[in-house]
Design an enzyme around this catalytic site. Structure first.
Site, PDB file in Angstrom:
ATOM      1  N   ASP A  22      51.566 -38.610 -76.474  1.00 24.94           N
ATOM      2  CA  ASP A  22      50.257 -38.800 -76.013  1.00 24.94           C
ATOM      3  C   ASP A  22      49.592 -37.500 -75.875  1.00 24.94           C
ATOM      4  OD1 ASP A  22      50.927 -41.463 -76.363  1.00 24.94           O
ATOM      5  OD2 ASP A  22      51.896 -42.085 -74.121  1.00 24.94           O
ATOM      6  N   ASN A  55      59.809 -35.971 -75.668  1.00 16.52           N
ATOM      7  CA  ASN A  55      60.835 -36.755 -74.744  1.00 16.52           C
ATOM      8  C   ASN A  55      62.473 -37.230 -75.054  1.00 16.52           C
ATOM      9  OD1 ASN A  55      59.974 -38.889 -76.908  1.00 16.52           O
ATOM     10  ND2 ASN A  55      58.500 -38.662 -76.706  1.00 16.52           N
ATOM     11  N   LYS A  81      49.676 -54.414 -77.259  1.00 19.97           N
ATOM     12  CA  LYS A  81      49.216 -52.721 -77.994  1.00 19.97           C
ATOM     13  C   LYS A  81      49.097 -53.847 -79.518  1.00 19.97           C
ATOM     14  CE  LYS A  81      51.663 -49.917 -75.767  1.00 19.97           C
ATOM     15  NZ  LYS A  81      52.926 -49.492 -75.402  1.00 19.97           N
ATOM     16  N   ASP A  90      46.269 -41.207 -81.791  1.00 22.09           N
ATOM     17  CA  ASP A  90      46.995 -42.331 -82.243  1.00 22.09           C
ATOM     18  C   ASP A  90      47.558 -42.488 -83.390  1.00 22.09           C
ATOM     19  OD1 ASP A  90      48.420 -45.179 -82.390  1.00 22.09           O
ATOM     20  OD2 ASP A  90      48.286 -45.261 -80.449  1.00 22.09           O
ATOM     21  N   LYS A 103      46.106 -51.971 -81.263  1.00 20.18           N
ATOM     22  CA  LYS A 103      46.618 -51.080 -82.314  1.00 20.18           C
ATOM     23  C   LYS A 103      46.445 -51.369 -83.818  1.00 20.18           C
ATOM     24  CE  LYS A 103      50.036 -48.039 -79.825  1.00 20.18           C
ATOM     25  NZ  LYS A 103      49.919 -46.571 -79.858  1.00 20.18           N
TER      26      LYS A 103
HETATM   27  O1  C5P Z   1      51.355 -46.772 -77.177  1.00 19.64           O
HETATM   28  P1  C5P Z   1      52.204 -46.053 -77.183  1.00 19.64           P
HETATM   29  O2  C5P Z   1      53.225 -45.069 -76.956  1.00 19.64           O
HETATM   30  O3  C5P Z   1      53.818 -47.129 -76.474  1.00 19.64           O
HETATM   31  O4  C5P Z   1      52.453 -47.255 -78.660  1.00 19.64           O
HETATM   32  C1  C5P Z   1      54.131 -47.146 -79.318  1.00 19.64           C
HETATM   33  C2  C5P Z   1      53.328 -46.631 -80.599  1.00 19.64           C
HETATM   34  O5  C5P Z   1      52.761 -46.798 -81.540  1.00 19.64           O
HETATM   35  C3  C5P Z   1      54.798 -47.136 -81.586  1.00 19.64           C
HETATM   36  O6  C5P Z   1      55.135 -47.834 -83.131  1.00 19.64           O
HETATM   37  C4  C5P Z   1      54.171 -45.358 -81.886  1.00 19.64           C
HETATM   38  O7  C5P Z   1      55.494 -44.712 -83.194  1.00 19.64           O
HETATM   39  C5  C5P Z   1      53.381 -45.330 -81.976  1.00 19.64           C
HETATM   40  N1  C5P Z   1      51.781 -44.424 -81.628  1.00 19.64           N
HETATM   41  C6  C5P Z   1      51.725 -43.185 -82.541  1.00 19.64           C
HETATM   42  N2  C5P Z   1      50.506 -42.383 -82.010  1.00 19.64           N
HETATM   43  C7  C5P Z   1      50.568 -42.178 -80.588  1.00 19.64           C
HETATM   44  C8  C5P Z   1      51.852 -43.143 -79.730  1.00 19.64           C
HETATM   45  C9  C5P Z   1      52.035 -43.791 -80.321  1.00 19.64           C
HETATM   46  O8  C5P Z   1      51.539 -43.950 -83.742  1.00 19.64           O
HETATM   47  N3  C5P Z   1      49.913 -40.919 -80.561  1.00 19.64           N
END
Ligand code: C5P
Length: 403
Positions: free
Chosen positions: A279, A210, A337, A306, A341
C-alpha cells in the site's frame, strides 16, 4: 471427438443397473483414442465384471483401496494423479452422497478426493431418488465445487418408472467428455491476473514487501489456461515457475504492476487482482545503501496507486474481480472493499490461514449475493472461483442470463 486422442480418462463405475452401458462407453472412449483406466466400486462389480472392462480397455481394472498387488503396479495416489479427466458413469445416488460428504471409504471416492483432474459425473438412478431433495442438494454442492454434471436424461427406467434419472447414452457421454477438452469453460476469454507481492525499494539493497507466495494467483492462472482462457499473469517476485500456456509479465514494484496492468486492461475481458500490492512505498529511494548511524531511522512512506480500483474505474472496464485477505471481520471488510473499489466480485479470506498455504477457504461477495468456497487446495478452489467468475461474468455481459 478428435480431442479425446491421447487423453487419459479414468472411468469410475458405481453400482447401478446403468453400469452395463459403461462397457460401451469404455469402448467408445478407447476408439476415440483415449487411454482408459477403470475404477469400480464393489457394488459396480455386482452389475458388470471387471474382466469385461479389462478386455475392452486393455488395462487392469482397479477395485480395491487396500490391494497390495495393485499398489505395487499403480498405487492409488499415482492413479489419482494420472488422468486428464475423471468420468463417473454411472454415478449412483449413494456415491454422490458419499462424495458430497467428502468420504474416502473405497478406492473411487478416495480417488475423487485425491485427484486434481477435472471431474464429470453422469448420474443414474430411479426418478424419485433423483428428485429427492437430498440428491438435489448433493448435486448442487458438487457442481459448486466445479464438478461437471452430464445428464441425466428422462425416460423409461429399468425399475419400470418413467421420469428423470436415466444415464445419458454412452455416445452422448463420450461427446460431452470430448467437448470438455475442445473448449473449456473460459474458451477464448482474455484474462489478466495479478499475483504475488510487490517490492518497494528503500535503497539499492533493501525493500518493503509482504508474505504473499503467489500460489493463489498462479493456481488461478493455471486453471484458467486449462479451461481455455488466454491468460496474462502479471507477477511480482515469487519462487514459482510460470504455468503452462500462460504469458507471464514480471514486475517488481506496485507502480510497475500498475503500468503492466494498464497496458493490457483494454484488451481483456476479466481482470483478477490477486496480488498483495504494497500500500505504501518509501517517498525517496536512497541512491546508495543507507548506513547505520543513529539508534532510530525514520522512513517516510507515500501511498501507492490502487491498481484494481484504477482498472475498475476505466471507461471501458473489464469484469473486475478482487481479493481481500483480512485478519478480522472478513466478510464485512470484504463487502466494504467490493463497494469502495467498484468491483464486480470479491473473494474474502482470512489472511493468516492463507499466506503461503496450499489450502484456502473464501467467501465470494457480489452486489446482491454471496457464497462460500472451499476449504480445499488452491487448485480446486481456483476452479470453483473460475466457475463463479464465469457465471457472474455472463450475468454481467448478458443480464438476461440468470445463474
Ligand atoms: O485494500 P486491499 O489491499 O485489502 O485490497 C485487496 C485487493 O485490491 C486485491 O484484489 C489487490 O490485488 C488489490 N489491490 C490493488 N492495488 C493496491 C492494493 C490492493 O490492486 N495498491
Amino acid at each position: 471427438m478428435n480431442s479425446l486422442a491421447n487423453k487419459r480418462i479414468l472411468l469410475g463405475i458405481t453400482g447401478g443397473i446403468a453400469a452395463y452401458k459403461s462397457a460401451e462407453l469404455a469402448r467408445l472412449l478407447g476408439k476415440a483414442g483415449a487411454d482408459v483406466r477403470v475404477v469400480m466400486t464393489p457394488a459396480a462389480t455386482q452389475f458388470i465384471t471387471p474382466l469385461t472392462l479389462q478386455a475392452l480397455t486393455g488395462n487392469r481394472v482397479h477395485t480395491e483401496l487396500l490391494d497390495a498387488d495393485a499398489e505395487a503396479g499403480m498405487g492409488h495416489i499415482e492413479l489419482a494423479r494420472w488422468p486428464d479427466l475423471v468420468l463417473i458413469a454411472p454415478a449412483s445416488a449413494d456415491f454422490l452422497a458419499r462424495v458430497a460428504a467428502g468420504q474416502a471409504d473405497d478406492l473411487l471416492s478416495t480417488m475423487l478426493l485425491a485427484t486434481r483432474a477435472p471431474i464429470a459425473l453422469a448420474p443414474a438412478m430411479n426418478q424419485a431418488m433423483w428428485l429427492n431433495v437430498a440428491t438435489r442438494d448433493n448435486l448442487q454442492s458438487l457442481a459448486a465445487r466445479g464438478m461437471h454434471v452430464f445428464g441425466p436424461a428422462e425416460g423409461e427406467q429399468a425399475c419400470g418408472d418413467t421420469g428423470p434419472g436415466r444415464m445419458l447414452e454412452p455416445h452422448q457421454l463420450a461427446e460431452k467428455a470430448s467437448a470438455l477438452f475442445e473448449s473449456g469453460l473460459l474458451a477464448g476469454l482474455r484474462l489478466v491476473i495479478t499475483a504475488g507481492p510487490t517490492r518497494e525499494a528503500i535503497d539499492p539493497v533493501r525493500y518493503i514487501s509482504n508474505h504473499s507466495s503467489g500460489k493463489m494467483g498462479y493456481a488461478l492462472a493455471a486453471e484458467a489456461a486449462a479451461a481455455g482462457a488466454l491468460v496474462t499473469l502479471i507477477s511480482g517476485p515469487v519462487a514459482l515457475p510460470a504455468p503452462e500456456r500462460v504469458r507471464r509479465v514480471d514486475v517488481v514494484s506496485a507502480r510497475q504492476m500498475l503500468d503492466a496492468s494498464l497496458a493490457v486492461a483494454n484488451d481483456c475481458d476479466i481482470f483478477i487482482g490477486v496480488a498483495a500490492v504494497a500500500d505504501y512505498r518509501p517517498a525517496n529511494v536512497a541512491e546508495q545503501k543507507i548506513k547505520k548511524h543513529d539508534d532510530t531511522l525514520s522512513l517516510e512512506l507515500v501511498r501507492n496507486p490502487d491498481i484494481i480500483s484504477t482498472i475498475a474505474s476505466l471507461e471501458r472496464r473489464p469484469f473486475t474481480v478482487g481479493f481481500a485477505a483480512e485478519t478480522e471481520d472478513v466478510d464485512a471488510n470484504g463487502a466494504g472493499k467490493l463497494q469502495r473499489k467498484k468491483l464486480d466480485l470479491l473473494f474474502a479470506n482470512h489472511a493468516t490461514s492463507t499466506f503461503g498455504s496450499d489450502a484456502i477457504a473464501a467467501t465470494a461477495l457480489w452486489s446482491d449475493g454471496s457464497t462460500s468456497l472451499g476449504p480445499g487446495n488452491k487448485a480446486l478452489v481456483a476452479r470453483q472461483m473460475l466457475a463463479l467468475i464465469h457465471a457472474r461474468y455472463l450475468h454481467h455481459v448478458e443480464p438476461a442470463v440468470r445463474t
